[in-house]
Scaffold this active site. Sequence first.
Site, PDB file in Angstrom:
ATOM      1  N   GLY A  67     -11.481 -26.360   5.991  1.00  0.00           N
ATOM      2  CA  GLY A  67     -10.302 -25.830   5.333  1.00  0.00           C
ATOM      3  C   GLY A  67      -9.454 -25.028   6.302  1.00  0.00           C
ATOM      4  O   GLY A  67      -9.903 -24.649   7.385  1.00  0.00           O
ATOM      5  N   GLY A 119     -14.894 -28.162   4.733  1.00  0.00           N
ATOM      6  CA  GLY A 119     -14.110 -28.932   3.780  1.00  0.00           C
ATOM      7  C   GLY A 119     -14.083 -30.425   4.069  1.00  0.00           C
ATOM      8  O   GLY A 119     -13.905 -31.238   3.164  1.00  0.00           O
ATOM      9  N   GLU A 142     -20.160 -22.082   7.854  1.00  0.00           N
ATOM     10  CA  GLU A 142     -19.473 -20.976   7.181  1.00  0.00           C
ATOM     11  C   GLU A 142     -20.012 -19.594   7.513  1.00  0.00           C
ATOM     12  O   GLU A 142     -19.258 -18.614   7.571  1.00  0.00           O
ATOM     13  CB  GLU A 142     -19.515 -21.201   5.665  1.00  0.00           C
ATOM     14  CG  GLU A 142     -18.644 -22.337   5.166  1.00  0.00           C
ATOM     15  CD  GLU A 142     -19.247 -23.723   5.381  1.00  0.00           C
ATOM     16  OE1 GLU A 142     -18.554 -24.723   5.110  1.00  0.00           O
ATOM     17  OE2 GLU A 142     -20.421 -23.809   5.816  1.00  0.00           O
ATOM     18  N   ASP A 150     -19.909 -24.184   1.055  1.00  0.00           N
ATOM     19  CA  ASP A 150     -19.249 -24.493  -0.219  1.00  0.00           C
ATOM     20  C   ASP A 150     -18.945 -25.981  -0.286  1.00  0.00           C
ATOM     21  O   ASP A 150     -19.663 -26.781   0.287  1.00  0.00           O
ATOM     22  CB  ASP A 150     -17.999 -23.615  -0.392  1.00  0.00           C
ATOM     23  CG  ASP A 150     -16.884 -23.949   0.604  1.00  0.00           C
ATOM     24  OD1 ASP A 150     -17.184 -24.452   1.719  1.00  0.00           O
ATOM     25  OD2 ASP A 150     -15.704 -23.704   0.275  1.00  0.00           O
TER      26      ASP A 150
END
Length: 348
Positions: A67, A119, A142, A150
């Site tokens: 992301g 992502g 992350e 996530d």
Amino acid sequence: MGENEDVLVTVDRGVGLITLNRPKAINSLNHHMVTVMAQVLTRWEGDDAVRAVVVDGAGERGLCAGGDIVAIYHSAIADGPEKGAEARQFWYDEYLLNAHIGRFGKPYVALMDGIVMGGGVGISAHGRVRIATDTTKMAMPEVGIGFIPDVGGTWILSRAPGRLGLHAALTGVTFNGADAIAMGFADHYVPHDKLPSFKDTLLREGIDAALAAHVSDPPASALAAQRDWIDECYAGQTATDIVAALRSHGGPAVEAADLIEGRSPISVSVALEAVRRAAKLGTLEDVLRQEYRTSCASLRSHDLVEGIRAQVIDKDRNPKWSPASLAAVTPADVEAYFAPADRELEFS
């Protein structure tokens, strides 16, 4: 044909083609890209003229590096009622997209070439046909920026053989295409230089023909070959126990301990709990709901802003974590990350 600067969309011989088109940023996902993908998949799912979808990334560096964390940073430091709002909406819509990919009613083919992280895993690893290559560099990194795995990553990490998923989550280590297949992130191995031919065969003759013509046996997974010490050392109850076991074991386990101790202590501790809880959840949607809670909690933390600052804003690579050590993280600190979000993630 629809086209914009960030995503290229077309249909060729009944196959919907989505190309992430931010090559200078290794196709990092912004909110607009997520919105476009969600709209296109919804349209194609109801279009009988589209029989399958193929997703890839522009440029030579990879499918998607994750992301847009710079946008997350600026949202997190905004003043007043806007503080964090943009980031929360991005994650909300991104996780809905991840879930849609997971239940997409037609073959969804992800070409997981080059860098596929964060992502990028979310828009590929939940698809029905997942292609890794000899250039695949995958990670859920992350914890290195004060965040928690996530995009449905903890769903896959929690179901990897043995404790390989915990190793990947707590270290953020990069793994290759053969490892990705061994861990359950990918299905098939196609050499990088055969991808154009694979795609051409898919368009001309269909997915089964493309797989039959171009899939190779992957090399042995170096990560899976280390399961003995990984399964033993990651059995510890706490992250502190795990690091102690890694250091006691010696050899390559010490490098893993060094990696973990360089990550955000609260992120490592929450990631450990998140993967364990994900193993007990029944659906990808259930896991995404949990991840939305931990993501929103990260947004309120010190470490997410500090981690992004150190890695990509100031680039000093010297984050000052708080709490400063794994031993200083309390069970209450961890539990707070799993509290309900102000607005819970809901699926229609």
